[in-house]
Design an enzyme around this catalytic site. Structure first.
Site, short mmCIF file in Angstrom:
data_model
loop_
_atom_site.label_atom_id
_atom_site.label_comp_id
_atom_site.label_asym_id
_atom_site.label_seq_id
_atom_site.Cartn_x
_atom_site.Cartn_y
_atom_site.Cartn_z
CG ASP A 117 -0.45 -29.19 5.91
OD1 ASP A 117 -1.41 -28.41 5.74
OD2 ASP A 117 0.33 -29.49 5.01
CB ILE A 118 -2.82 -24.66 8.15
CG1 ILE A 118 -3.80 -23.81 8.92
CG2 ILE A 118 -2.90 -24.36 6.68
CD1 ILE A 118 -3.54 -23.72 10.38
CG HIS A 138 7.28 -28.37 2.83
ND1 HIS A 138 7.53 -27.38 1.90
CD2 HIS A 138 6.13 -28.98 2.42
CE1 HIS A 138 6.58 -27.38 0.98
NE2 HIS A 138 5.73 -28.35 1.27
CG HIS A 140 3.61 -33.02 3.03
ND1 HIS A 140 2.51 -32.23 3.29
CD2 HIS A 140 4.25 -32.43 1.98
CE1 HIS A 140 2.48 -31.22 2.43
NE2 HIS A 140 3.52 -31.33 1.61
P1 5GP Z 1 3.33 -28.28 -0.96
O1 5GP Z 1 4.23 -27.06 -1.12
O2 5GP Z 1 4.06 -29.44 -0.34
O3 5GP Z 1 2.64 -28.64 -2.24
O4 5GP Z 1 2.16 -27.87 0.05
C1 5GP Z 1 2.38 -26.98 1.11
C2 5GP Z 1 1.66 -27.45 2.35
O5 5GP Z 1 1.81 -26.43 3.33
C3 5GP Z 1 0.15 -27.68 2.18
O6 5GP Z 1 -0.19 -28.97 2.65
C4 5GP Z 1 -0.50 -26.56 2.99
O7 5GP Z 1 -1.69 -26.96 3.64
C5 5GP Z 1 0.59 -26.20 3.98
N1 5GP Z 1 0.55 -24.80 4.35
C6 5GP Z 1 0.52 -23.74 3.51
N2 5GP Z 1 0.51 -22.58 4.19
C7 5GP Z 1 0.53 -22.92 5.50
C8 5GP Z 1 0.54 -22.15 6.71
O8 5GP Z 1 0.51 -20.93 6.71
N3 5GP Z 1 0.58 -22.86 7.88
C9 5GP Z 1 0.63 -24.22 7.91
N4 5GP Z 1 0.66 -24.79 9.11
N5 5GP Z 1 0.62 -24.98 6.80
C10 5GP Z 1 0.57 -24.33 5.61
#
Ligand code: 5GP
Length: 130
Positions: free
Chosen positions: A29-30, A93, A95
């Site tokens: 995660d970035i 996804h 985590h």
């Molecule tokens: P969620 O959709 O589960 O609420 O959060 C999406 C997750 O994806 C976040 O923790 C965010 O930091 C991560 N994320 C979003 N865009 C990118 C990206 O371009 N690259 C990576 N490696 N992680 C990402």
């Protein structure tokens, strides 16, 4: 339009890759909650994790287990925590977050700021346990 995660799988956007098989992909995660915070995704674009067919969901779970056990060995932690949110990126996804305490998996806390070198080092260390 392809999701940001599909663009990562296709190599259009860089990532710190952890593992890949025919149907699944894992990368750091970035904006990590903890060092080693990893996302595991199906390559197939589906918004909601619980809309995946049973076979792919099972495959993703087994793939996540393999990655989680490598994180466990690579990163000092008590457990690897699992969370599903999907509120930001509409591509299913999981985590995987190394935990020392419950607070480590609080998504409302400030994210870590790690250098590119640190992220590369963490990814390489996790990969070495796969
Ligand atoms: P969620 O959709 O589960 O609420 O959060 C999406 C997750 O994806 C976040 O923790 C965010 O930091 C991560 N994320 C979003 N865009 C990118 C990206 O371009 N690259 C990576 N490696 N992680 C990402």
């Amino acid at each position: 339009m392809a999701t940001i995660f599909s663009r990562i799988v296709n190599g259009e956007i860089p990532c710190y890759k952890i593992a890949e098989n025919e149907k699944c992909f894992a990368f750091l995660d970035i904006n990590p909650l903890a060092k080693g915070h990893t996302l595991v995704i199906p390559k197939q674009e589906t918004d909601y994790l619980f809309e995946l067919d049973n076979e792919l969901l099972a495959e993703l779970s087994v793939f996540s287990k393999k990655v989680a056990l490598a994180i466990d060995k690579a990163i000092p932690c008590k457990r690897v925590g699992v969370a599903v949110l999907g509120l930001e990126v509409p591509h299913a996804h999981i985590h995987l977050v190394p935990l020392q305490s419950e607070a480590d998996i609080s998504f409302s806390k400030p994210k870590l700021k790690l250098s590119q070198e640190e992220m590369e080092e963490i990814a390489a260390r996790i990969r070495s346990f796969l």
